[in-house]
Write a protein that holds these residues in place. Structure first.
Motif, PDB file in Angstrom:
ATOM      1  N   LEU A   4      -3.795  -7.195   8.543  1.00  0.00           N
ATOM      2  CA  LEU A   4      -3.876  -6.289   7.773  1.00  0.00           C
ATOM      3  C   LEU A   4      -5.142  -5.793   7.682  1.00  0.00           C
ATOM      4  O   LEU A   4      -6.377  -6.039   7.359  1.00  0.00           O
ATOM      5  CB  LEU A   4      -3.371  -6.475   6.382  1.00  0.00           C
ATOM      6  N   GLU A   6      -7.132  -2.586   5.415  1.00  0.00           N
ATOM      7  CA  GLU A   6      -7.310  -1.860   4.366  1.00  0.00           C
ATOM      8  C   GLU A   6      -8.422  -0.676   4.760  1.00  0.00           C
ATOM      9  O   GLU A   6      -9.383  -0.409   5.276  1.00  0.00           O
ATOM     10  CB  GLU A   6      -6.901  -2.111   2.848  1.00  0.00           C
ATOM     11  N   CYS A  22      -2.907   0.943   4.589  1.00  0.00           N
ATOM     12  CA  CYS A  22      -2.805  -0.660   5.227  1.00  0.00           C
ATOM     13  C   CYS A  22      -2.253  -0.621   6.636  1.00  0.00           C
ATOM     14  O   CYS A  22      -0.733   0.143   6.773  1.00  0.00           O
ATOM     15  CB  CYS A  22      -2.500  -1.317   3.530  1.00  0.00           C
ATOM     16  N   MET A  34       5.731  -6.361   1.528  1.00  0.00           N
ATOM     17  CA  MET A  34       4.188  -5.730   0.899  1.00  0.00           C
ATOM     18  C   MET A  34       3.543  -5.382  -0.073  1.00  0.00           C
ATOM     19  O   MET A  34       4.572  -4.682  -0.805  1.00  0.00           O
ATOM     20  CB  MET A  34       4.556  -5.002   3.033  1.00  0.00           C
ATOM     21  N   TRP A  36       0.317  -4.195  -2.545  1.00  0.00           N
ATOM     22  CA  TRP A  36      -0.878  -3.714  -2.984  1.00  0.00           C
ATOM     23  C   TRP A  36      -1.453  -4.836  -4.962  1.00  0.00           C
ATOM     24  O   TRP A  36      -0.649  -4.505  -5.151  1.00  0.00           O
ATOM     25  CB  TRP A  36      -0.756  -2.180  -3.677  1.00  0.00           C
ATOM     26  N   ARG A  50       4.512  -3.199  -5.228  1.00  0.00           N
ATOM     27  CA  ARG A  50       5.151  -4.298  -4.037  1.00  0.00           C
ATOM     28  C   ARG A  50       6.304  -3.815  -3.420  1.00  0.00           C
ATOM     29  O   ARG A  50       7.214  -3.418  -4.566  1.00  0.00           O
ATOM     30  CB  ARG A  50       4.643  -5.553  -4.088  1.00  0.00           C
ATOM     31  N   ALA A  70       3.601   3.501  -4.186  1.00  0.00           N
ATOM     32  CA  ALA A  70       3.405   2.876  -3.165  1.00  0.00           C
ATOM     33  C   ALA A  70       4.632   4.017  -1.780  1.00  0.00           C
ATOM     34  O   ALA A  70       5.371   4.178  -2.586  1.00  0.00           O
ATOM     35  CB  ALA A  70       3.699   1.638  -3.467  1.00  0.00           C
ATOM     36  N   ARG A  72       6.270   3.147   2.556  1.00  0.00           N
ATOM     37  CA  ARG A  72       5.671   3.113   3.835  1.00  0.00           C
ATOM     38  C   ARG A  72       6.336   3.630   4.393  1.00  0.00           C
ATOM     39  O   ARG A  72       7.357   4.254   4.452  1.00  0.00           O
ATOM     40  CB  ARG A  72       6.634   1.546   3.470  1.00  0.00           C
ATOM     41  N   LEU A  78       1.591   0.861   5.113  1.00  0.00           N
ATOM     42  CA  LEU A  78       1.529   1.227   3.423  1.00  0.00           C
ATOM     43  C   LEU A  78       0.557   1.919   2.764  1.00  0.00           C
ATOM     44  O   LEU A  78      -0.730   1.661   3.766  1.00  0.00           O
ATOM     45  CB  LEU A  78       1.465  -0.020   2.940  1.00  0.00           C
ATOM     46  N   CYS A  95      -4.763  -4.956   0.446  1.00  0.00           N
ATOM     47  CA  CYS A  95      -3.408  -5.831   1.353  1.00  0.00           C
ATOM     48  C   CYS A  95      -2.379  -6.895   1.188  1.00  0.00           C
ATOM     49  O   CYS A  95      -3.164  -7.721   1.907  1.00  0.00           O
ATOM     50  CB  CYS A  95      -2.939  -4.221   2.194  1.00  0.00           C
ATOM     51  N   TRP A 106      -3.526 -11.260   3.842  1.00  0.00           N
ATOM     52  CA  TRP A 106      -4.390 -10.609   3.485  1.00  0.00           C
ATOM     53  C   TRP A 106      -5.079  -9.983   3.785  1.00  0.00           C
ATOM     54  O   TRP A 106      -6.253 -10.367   5.060  1.00  0.00           O
ATOM     55  CB  TRP A 106      -4.782 -10.842   2.190  1.00  0.00           C
TER      56      TRP A 106
END
Length: 116
Positions: A4, A6, A22, A34, A36, A50, A70, A72, A78, A95, A106
């Motif tokens: 991941l 960010e 992300c 996924m 934050w 989430r 948030a 996706r 993300l 993320c 992470w």
């Protein structure tokens, strides 16, 4: 494994906006959720938002409701749109992605600083 990365953090005045991104790579089809999370020195990492992959449901922390969104895309990205930022939002934002077994991976984190 999943990796991941960010991006999008920075310094902004109170009331301003930032958009975090992300990008997930690797075995992205193993991802079941996924999210934050944010962390300030001396405190535990806390949920911001989430998303669940199958249902698309998004859960927000109370502090984020109404200000953060948030989202996706259909693949491996993300996002976190952060509006009406407050000084208390200052933190490192991470993320995270979990697999079906509940194991979390992470990113390196991105600093968000909100000045008053």
């Amino acid at each position: 494994q999943v990796q991941l990365v960010e991006s999008g953090g920075g310094l902004v005045q109170a009331g301003g906006s930032l958009r975090l991104s992300c990008e997930a790579s690797g075995n992205i089809f193993s991802i079941s959720a996924m999210g934050w999370y944010c962390q300030v020195p001396g405190k535990q990492r806390e949920l911001v938002a989430r998303t669940l992959r199958l249902s698309g449901k998004i859960n927000y922390a109370d502090s984020a409701k109404g200000r953060f969104t948030a989202s996706r895309n259909n693949n491996n990205m993300l996002f976190l749109q952060m509006d009406s930022l407050k000084p208390e939002d200052t933190a490192v934002y991470y993320c995270g992605a979990s697999d079906n077994g509940g194991s979390w991976t992470w990113g390196q984190g991105t600093q968000v600083t909100v000045s008053s």
